[in-house]
Design an enzyme around this catalytic site. Structure first.
Site, short mmCIF file in Angstrom:
data_model
loop_
_atom_site.label_atom_id
_atom_site.label_comp_id
_atom_site.label_asym_id
_atom_site.label_seq_id
_atom_site.Cartn_x
_atom_site.Cartn_y
_atom_site.Cartn_z
CG ASP A 116 -2.09 -0.98 1.04
OD1 ASP A 116 -2.68 -1.01 -0.05
OD2 ASP A 116 -2.38 -1.73 1.98
CG ASP A 175 -7.71 -3.50 -3.25
OD1 ASP A 175 -8.11 -4.53 -3.84
OD2 ASP A 175 -8.25 -3.07 -2.23
#
Length: 396
Positions: A116, A175
């Site tokens: 992330d 994602d």
């Protein structure tokens, strides 16, 4: 007689609603955008009062602010939103708060615990560098890309999303497409060219394994880390392994649109268009175009919505419209416009001083995990502000 009176009353109500609608035309988009940024400026000054030292804001649940440690994947969105506010308003107090928020998350530049880093460091420091040109910010972005690159698995030809655990061996989630923007940018701005090469390889692997023939995406692909073979195609936050988790479709749309921007590879543009048409033509997409939390959610039309998915999709459609023409361009712009008007309406946009200081209501984080259901979420605000800025930049 009673039935006739009820029928007459129903007619009068409908006529009254139609008259009210006729008397309340849509606000011109230029005015809506200016009004929304003015509101957001005041609302985020309220939000800033509820953030403990060293934490980052995430949500507001049960009348209490929710703040997380900087290692949480959403830690960069608050600063990123502040930079969007500064870009539009030039408010120095907001700039100061944005700089303060950057300092809080700066240690993340060497974090390698998951995929992330793009969310954490490019949404924040990327916007900061774009608006200020400070070399120290660029250095941090480059170091963050280096950290993210450590998660690339040559055997799998992808960046591993989460570490191995009892559920997954080598999971790669849709994602992850969003974190490639930082890798591409660093390579294109004086950094190691291998980062962009990794982004392309990862995108191609995802293209091969994540998508169904209708352009919908699985959430998680679990790989054998030694052979690179697909072990299973599943979900973690969606309604079912075979369903189309709404925010995941947004990540896919945004990700391949972004990859086309950096590479001009027509394969990515075709994929982005296919995803867009899947979303916009889906029979379960509501009239206001703000998706249910999953396109196959149980209980539609009473299922929970996901304003964050609406904001992400709107922002992505506005960029995709820049790479298309004619009817298709108008389709993407019109859909994004509908989404923006919906999100700006009282149905989704909070009132000043409410909602914990967040802009949007009615997002869904992880419904199957009973987590963040029908609440404000910091990334919903971020992509909403981005969509407003993109519309102003490209369509006004």
């Amino acid at each position: 007689m009673i039935i006739k009176r009820i029928s007459l009353l129903a007619v009068l109500i409908v006529l009254s609603c139609n008259f009210s609608f006729a008397q309340s035309p849509k606000k011109p988009m230029v005015q809506l955008i200016n009004d929304e940024f003015k509101f957001a400026l005041d609302q985020y000054k309220f939000l800033a009062k509820n953030i403990p030292e060293g934490l980052t804001p995430q949500s507001f649940e049960k009348n209490r602010p929710v703040n997380y440690d900087i290692k949480w994947w959403c830690s960069g969105f608050y600063s990123g939103s502040l930079w969007y506010l500064y870009e539009q308003t030039k408010d120095e107090a907001v700039k100061k708060e944005a700089e303060k928020a950057l300092k809080v998350i700066e240690p993340n530049q060497t974090y390698t615990g998951n995929h992330d880093l793009g969310f954490m460091m490019y949404c924040s420091f990327g916007n900061a560098y774009r608006l200020t040109g400070k070399e120290e910010y660029k250095t941090i972005i480059k170091r963050s890309a280096e950290s993210l690159a450590t998660r690339y698995r040559p055997n799998v030809k992808a960046i591993q999303s989460w570490n191995k655990n009892k559920y997954w061996d080598c999971p790669v989630i849709i994602d992850n497409m969003m974190n490639l923007e930082m890798m591409n940018w660093v390579s294109d701005n004086g950094g190691n060219p291998k980062y962009k090469e990794i982004s392309v390889i990862h995108s191609n692997t995802t293209l091969k394994n994540h998508f169904r023939p209708d352009f919908s995406s699985y959430h998680v692909i679990d790989y054998n880390p030694e052979t690179g073979n697909v072990k299973r195609k599943a979900t973690w936050q969606g309604a079912a392994d075979c369903s189309a988790w709404s925010r995941g479709q947004g990540w896919a749309l945004y990700g391949y649109t972004m990859m086309y921007r950096f590479t001009k590879d027509e394969v990515y543009l075709k994929q982005a268009k296919g995803i867009a048409h899947f979303i916009l033509n889906h029979p379960n997409l509501p009239a206001d175009k703000i998706p249910y939390w999953d396109f196959d959610a149980q209980g539609i039309p009473y299922a929970k919505r996901d304003a964050s998915a609406g904001a992400i999709i709107a922002s992505a459609l506005l960029e995709l419209g820049q790479y298309t023409s004619g009817t298709e361009k108008n389709e993407f712009k019109s859909a994004a416009e509908t989404m923006i008007y919906s999100l700006a309406s009282p149905a989704y946009r909070a009132k000043l001083g409410e909602n914990g200081g967040f802009l949007l209501m009615h997002s869904t984080g992880a419904y199957p995990l009973n987590s963040e259901i029908d609440v404000p979420l910091v990334y919903a605000d971020y992509y909403y502000l981005e969509a407003l800025l993109r519309f102003k930049k490209w369509y006004l």
